[in-house]
Scaffold this active site. Structure first.
Site, PDB file in Angstrom:
ATOM      1  N   CYS A   1       0.816  -1.222   0.000  1.00 49.09           N
ATOM      2  CA  CYS A   1       0.000   0.000   0.000  1.00 49.09           C
ATOM      3  C   CYS A   1       0.845   1.266   0.000  1.00 49.09           C
ATOM      4  O   CYS A   1       0.326   2.353  -0.266  1.00 49.09           O
ATOM      5  CB  CYS A   1      -0.943   0.007   1.203  1.00 49.09           C
ATOM      6  SG  CYS A   1      -2.252  -1.205   1.038  1.00 49.09           S
ATOM      7  N   SER A   2       2.116   1.159   0.327  1.00 43.14           N
ATOM      8  CA  SER A   2       2.973   2.352   0.335  1.00 43.14           C
ATOM      9  C   SER A   2       3.709   2.548  -0.978  1.00 43.14           C
ATOM     10  O   SER A   2       4.556   3.447  -1.081  1.00 43.14           O
ATOM     11  CB  SER A   2       3.979   2.269   1.483  1.00 43.14           C
ATOM     12  OG  SER A   2       3.351   2.578   2.695  1.00 43.14           O
TER      13      SER A   2
END
Ligand code: COA
Length: 407
Positions: free
Chosen positions: A191-192
Site C-alpha cells: 500500500c505504500s
C-alpha cells in the site's frame, strides 16, 4: 541557469529558509553547504474502472455462498466436523471500515456466488496487459494535464502491490505504450508503493538523472482479494493513478515536494504468500494465505501510532507546523484509522474536507488511495499552502510526502 554540482546529503534533512542564491529561491533545497535541485509533483491522473459494486450487492453474493456452503455441509456441521460459515452484513462493513462501494475491472465474476473472483481472460502477448492498460489510461490523463510532450519524461516507475507477471516489467510495457525514451522498472511496497515511488522519482530528479519521471500505480486489488472471507471480502477495489514528478527548474506550477520520508518495519499482520515458489510446494496451492490475509485489529492498533508519530516527527524536521496543514491525503484503508491519524496530526477534529476520504466510494485501492485523494481534492489551494500525502500498509511500510503549492 547552471546547476551547482549535486552532492549527496550527509547531514540533516532540515529545510532551511535562507537561500544565498536568489535565482534558486523557489527551485532548490540547501543541505549544509550543498544546493540540490528541487522536485515537484507536476501533474496527476486517475483511471476509474467502469463497474461499481455496492456493499449490498457484495454481501448478497457472499451470503448466498454461505447458505449454499452450510446446506451442502449440513451433516458435517451438525456432527461438529465442519464449522458453519457466518453471514456478512452491509451495516458491519460500513461501520467497521467506512466503505460503501468499490470499483472493479470485472463485476460479473465477483458477484456470482459460484465464482466470487474477477473474470479477466488472458491476452495474447501482442496485446497490452490489463494492468499496463489501466496504468496507461491514468498516465494519459496526467500527461494531458501536464501539457508537455512525453519526450521530456526520462523514466517510468510502476509502483504497485501486485504485478501482473514476473517479467518483463509492467513499467517497460507502459513506457512502450506511451512512446517514452529512457528506462523503466517496477517496485512493490504494497500500500505504500506510491509514496515510495514519488520519493524514488524525486531522488532521480534531484540527483539530475531525469528531468521528469512518470510514476504509475495500477491496482487490480480484486485479483488478490478472497471474496469468500467474511473478515476481508469488502476491503479492496480496483483503480489506477499516475503522478509526474519534475525538476522544479522547468516545472510550471505544481507542488513542491518539501520533503519525502520512508519507513519500514517487518510485520506478518498483512501478508500474501503467493509467489513463484508455490509450485515447489503444491500442497499449499489454493490455500487462503496465497491471497491477501490480515490481522485487521492488530494492524489498526500498531499502524495508527507508527504513522502518526512519523508524520509529526517529519513535519518537525521540515519546520512545518502539522496543525497548519490545509489538507491530509492519507492512505485509504479504514475511515476510523484516518480519523484517528487526522486528530493526532492536526491536534483537533479535522473540519469537513480537511482529511480527504474517498474510500467510501473506492474502498481500499492499496497504493493508489492517497493519490486518488490528492488528485480529487487539491484545486482550491493558494500558493504557499501545504498538505500531506501519506501512505501505510503491508511490510509494515509508510511514506510521508509534504507538499507546498507553487505559484
Ligand atoms: N459482517 C458482519 N460481521 C462481521 C464481519 C462481516 N463481514 N466481519 C467480521 N464481523 C464481526 C466479527 O465476527 C466480530 O464479531 P464479535 O465481536 O462478535 O466477535 C466483529 O464483527 C468485529 O470483527 P473484527 O474483525 O474485529 O472487526 P474490526 O472492527 O476490527 O474491523 C476491519 C475489521 C478489517 C475493517 C478493521 O480491522 C480494519 O480496517 N483494520 C485495518 C485494516 C487495514 O488498514 N489494513 C491495511 C490493508 S493495506
Amino acid at each position: 541557469m547552471t546547476r551547482p554540482p549535486t552532492v549527496l546529503s550527509t547531514s540533516s534533512n532540515k529545510r532551511q529558509n535562507a537561500d544565498p542564491t536568489p535565482t534558486r529561491a523557489r527551485s532548490a533545497r540547501i543541505i549544509g553547504t550543498v544546493v540540490l535541485p528541487q522536485a515537484v509533483i507536476a501533474a496527476t491522473g486517475l483511471y476509474t474502472p467502469p463497474h461499481s459494486i455496492s456493499n449490498a450487492e457484495l454481501v448478497e453474493a457472499f451470503n448466498t455462498f454461505v447458505e449454499r456452503f452450510n446446506a451442502a455441509n449440513a451433516e458435517a456441521i451438525a456432527a461438529g466436523d465442519v464449522v458453519a460459515l457466518a453471514p456478512s452484513s452491509p451495516e458491519f462493513i460500513e461501520k467497521a471500515s467506512g466503505i460503501k462501494s468499490r470499483f472493479v475491472v470485472n463485476k460479473d465474476g465477483i458477484v456470482d456466488p459460484d465464482l466470487m473472483r474477477p473474470i479477466i481472460p488472458e491476452r495474447p502477448n501482442e496485446e497490452i496487459s490489463i494492468l499496463a492498460e489501466i496504468a496507461v489510461e491514468a498516465a494519459k490523463q496526467a500527461i494531458e494535464r501536464w501539457g508537455k510532450p512525453v519526450s521530456e519524461i526520462g523514466a517510468v516507475i510502476c509502483a504497485a502491490s501486485n504485478m501482473q507477471r514476473a517479467y518483463p516489467a509492467m513499467a517497460i510495457e507502459v513506457q512502450q505504450a506511451l512512446g517514452i525514451e529512457g528506462f523503466a522498472f517496477d517496485m512493490n511496497v504494497a500500500c505504500s508503493s506510491a509514496t515510495f515511488g514519488i520519493k524514488t522519482a524525486a531522488d532521480f530528479v534531484t540527483s539530475g538523472s531525469s528531468k521528469a519521471v512518470l510514476m504509475v500505480n495500477p491496482e487490480i486489488c480484486s485479483g488478490h482479494l478472497n471474496f469468500k472471507d467474511r473478515d476481508s471480502h469488502f476491503i479492496f477495489g480496483d483503480v489506477a493513478t499516475a503522478v509526474i514528478i519534475e525538476d522544479a527548474d522547468q516545472a510550471q506550477g505544481g507542488w513542491e515536494i518539501m520533503g519525502a520520508r520512508l519507513k519500514t518495519q517487518f510485520s506478518n499482520n498483512i501478508r500474501n504468500n503467493f509467489g513463484f515458489l508455490n509450485r515447489a510446494a503444491p500442497e499449499g496451492i489454493g490455500a487462503k494465505d496465497k491471497l491477501f490475509v490480515q490481522e485487521g485489529r492488530k494492524v489498526f492498533r500498531e499502524v495508527v501510532p507508527m504513522v502518526s508519530e512519523m508524520i509529526v516527527q517529519h513535519a518537525q524536521d521540515l519546520g512545518v507546523d502539522p496543525t497548519g496543514l490545509k489538507r491530509l491525503w492519507l492512505h485509504q484503508a479504514n475511515i476510523n484509522m484516518n480519523e484517528m491519524i487526522g486528530r493526532k496530526v492536526l491536534g483537533r477534529d479535522p473540519a469537513p474536507g480537511e482529511n480527504v476520504i474517498i474510500l467510501d466510494e473506492y474502498a481500499n485501492t492499496s497504493s493508489a488511495g492517497s493519490i486518488i485523494a490528492f488528485h480529487s481534492a487539491n484545486d482550491d489551494f493558494a500558493p504557499g499552502e501545504t498538505g500531506l500525502i501519506c501512505s501505510f500498509g503491508a511490510g509494515y511500510s509508510a511514506g510521508t510526502v509534504f507538499v507546498q503549492k507553487r505559484p
